[in-house]
Enzyme design. Sequence first.
Site, PDB file in Angstrom:
ATOM      1  N   THR A 175       0.820  -1.219   0.000  1.00  0.00           N
ATOM      2  CA  THR A 175       0.000   0.000   0.000  1.00  0.00           C
ATOM      3  C   THR A 175       0.856   1.273   0.000  1.00  0.00           C
ATOM      4  OG1 THR A 175      -0.319   0.328   2.410  1.00  0.00           O
ATOM      5  CG2 THR A 175      -1.847  -1.198   1.303  1.00  0.00           C
TER       6      THR A 175
ATOM      7  N   LYS B 175       1.659   2.265   7.138  1.00  0.00           N
ATOM      8  CA  LYS B 175       0.389   2.180   7.874  1.00  0.00           C
ATOM      9  C   LYS B 175      -0.203   0.774   7.921  1.00  0.00           C
ATOM     10  CE  LYS B 175      -0.666   6.558   8.994  1.00  0.00           C
ATOM     11  NZ  LYS B 175      -1.114   6.979  10.326  1.00  0.00           N
TER      12      LYS B 175
ATOM     13  N   SER C 241      -8.784   9.553   4.618  1.00  0.00           N
ATOM     14  CA  SER C 241      -8.827   9.265   3.186  1.00  0.00           C
ATOM     15  C   SER C 241      -7.446   8.849   2.712  1.00  0.00           C
ATOM     16  CB  SER C 241      -9.245  10.503   2.400  1.00  0.00           C
ATOM     17  OG  SER C 241      -8.244  11.488   2.518  1.00  0.00           O
TER      18      SER C 241
ATOM     19  N   GLN D  52      -6.588   3.596   3.551  1.00  0.00           N
ATOM     20  CA  GLN D  52      -6.282   2.535   2.592  1.00  0.00           C
ATOM     21  C   GLN D  52      -5.707   1.308   3.297  1.00  0.00           C
ATOM     22  OE1 GLN D  52      -4.245   3.619  -1.094  1.00  0.00           O
ATOM     23  NE2 GLN D  52      -4.820   5.741  -0.776  1.00  0.00           N
TER      24      GLN D  52
ATOM     25  N   GLY E 139       1.582  10.557  15.765  1.00  0.00           N
ATOM     26  CA  GLY E 139       2.692  10.003  16.556  1.00  0.00           C
ATOM     27  C   GLY E 139       2.712   8.487  16.683  1.00  0.00           C
TER      28      GLY E 139
END
Lengths: 337, 337
Positions: free
Chosen positions: A53, A57, A86, A91, A189
């Site tokens: 991706t 994340k 978004s 995602q 953070g």
Amino acid sequence: MKAVMSIVKLADVKAARERISGIIKYTPVLQCSEADRLTGRQVYFKAEHLQSTGAFKIRGALNAVLKIKEQSHVQDIHPGVVTHSSGNHGQALARAAQVVGLPCTIIVPKGSPVCKTDAIKGYGAKLVECYPSPTSRVEAMEKVRAETGAVFISPYDHLDVIAGQGTIGLELLEQVPDVDAVLIAMSGGGLASGIAVAIKSLRPSCRIYLVAPPGKMMEQCLRSGEREWPNPPQFLDTIAESIRMQQAGFNTFNILKDLAEKEVFEMSNEEMIEGMKFTFHRMKQVIEAAAGAAVAALFTDKMASLPADIKKVGVIVCGGNVDITNLPWYDSFSKGY
Amino acid sequence: MKAVMSIVKLADVKAARERISGIIKYTPVLQCSEADRLTGRQVYFKAEHLQSTGAFKIRGALNAVLKIKEQSHVQDIHPGVVTHSSGNHGQALARAAQVVGLPCTIIVPKGSPVCKTDAIKGYGAKLVECYPSPTSRVEAMEKVRAETGAVFISPYDHLDVIAGQGTIGLELLEQVPDVDAVLIAMSGGGLASGIAVAIKSLRPSCRIYLVAPPGKMMEQCLRSGEREWPNPPQFLDTIAESIRMQQAGFNTFNILKDLAEKEVFEMSNEEMIEGMKFTFHRMKQVIEAAAGAAVAALFTDKMASLPADIKKVGVIVCGGNVDITNLPWYDSFSKGY
């Protein structure tokens, strides 16, 4: 050791790694002789822009949903997960929920780029639109949570998200065991606090330096140990959309207060662009502005003034999700700088 | 085996590798699930854009100058090397000569970008300007050679250059031993012929496919076995400046005539741009238009029509030396497509 006292522990990060290691990528560490020459140190770029991706994340999102799945007794009727974003976290959560097989709702601000909303839909998540402000998105999320019973996965303050991002620290310590300092761009953070837990637990002498847009007030808050930010929470004015939250999370601030260095690198748009251009030009890597901020921090006077015993510097290249048809230096040129 | 009969032999490529391996980078092979999905095959991108100087050219240049150095009896008065190229080969030869400690003169066309001429000067080479045409640069080079006794290192037709580029084939076969086909962008053909010698010698079943701009006439020449190109040599009209020679070299053509497939992929500017954008966006890698041509060839009808037993496809990502402040899709947008 300090880290042992934090709300997220080394054991949580290690457990996260067990959970996600078969699915996420073990990203490489890149080097660049020009970066070494310019800084007079050895620089190690942890390439999370090459992560699935296109950003780190997925680590935290996947850890959170896998833990939910593990703990569910009647998995097929789980109400699923919800978040507001978004961007990279939206995602990543959509992708993680798809991998694990949980329902997922993503709150996105009206006017979000179609490429981003399409990516989220492509991962099978439900989209709900909200007004683009830090408060509206929380309200919209609360509504979904009340109606469906979905579990909120904060982009940065969820403990399992923090632990998931911390797996980057474990990898970096395997790749560069004697790293002396790490530069990490921060928004809420989650990335910085997770990595700080992992690294300060295993190598307490390594310094954790935060990087953020101007107006972050993080240095002031770290020095006083208090949350001095104005409320309601604000977005900062920056080209780095993935690090525009002014406030750190509550959990992340508590961790960083203990584990991060007080000096914070505040990087202007122009500096972030220079960091991006350096990385595109010299390393042939496509990175987003937040990653450009961490790279640019390498070349500041503040960095040059750090002790000479900081020989090996890790830079977290947090993501590569930039619209390549709208690179900021082209905008910048047309605006005249 | 065919390859054994070629003017450059597997043993030459292996010797080149011995010579240069401590200095050049063993570049990684990258993968991309979206490329695999779109092609229905497994694609392996040989990342020569991550090579020193940002392109494969350093391999051949270094092999050539190291061999000169080995064979010199009175090294300190060697007249050095000369070539004509403002691009990747010019920079590579200048760098190689600097590493080895030989004098070096580079003929560059008037009006070459300052960033390129500065890079050449930065490597300590002498610059000589010429009129920008294929014939003028040869004349200017001949003059330097006559006056100084310098050895001409052709960008593509020098046997040691061909052998040096062939080391990419040796690496690729170690990284993907069962590769079924390789896509290679060609200009003079040094890269393609070197790789063809290495791969066809060790894995004769692997097919070598050439990629070039429109107007190359390579397919026609391969089919007839004759040099059917018009003279004097022409530049093709393409955004890929590093592959704009219409004619293959004499040595390289003789090798490719025997070892390459007759079908040649001719890629338009628009297709090269799409190949670049795919690589920037999906793989986060900065590549130049010639590399974009090889990537774009993956997604053509011609590729789709190749036999299904071609499962593993290598793509040579030849270089990443693109001006990031002048990316072709920005020009393209302003021109309206």
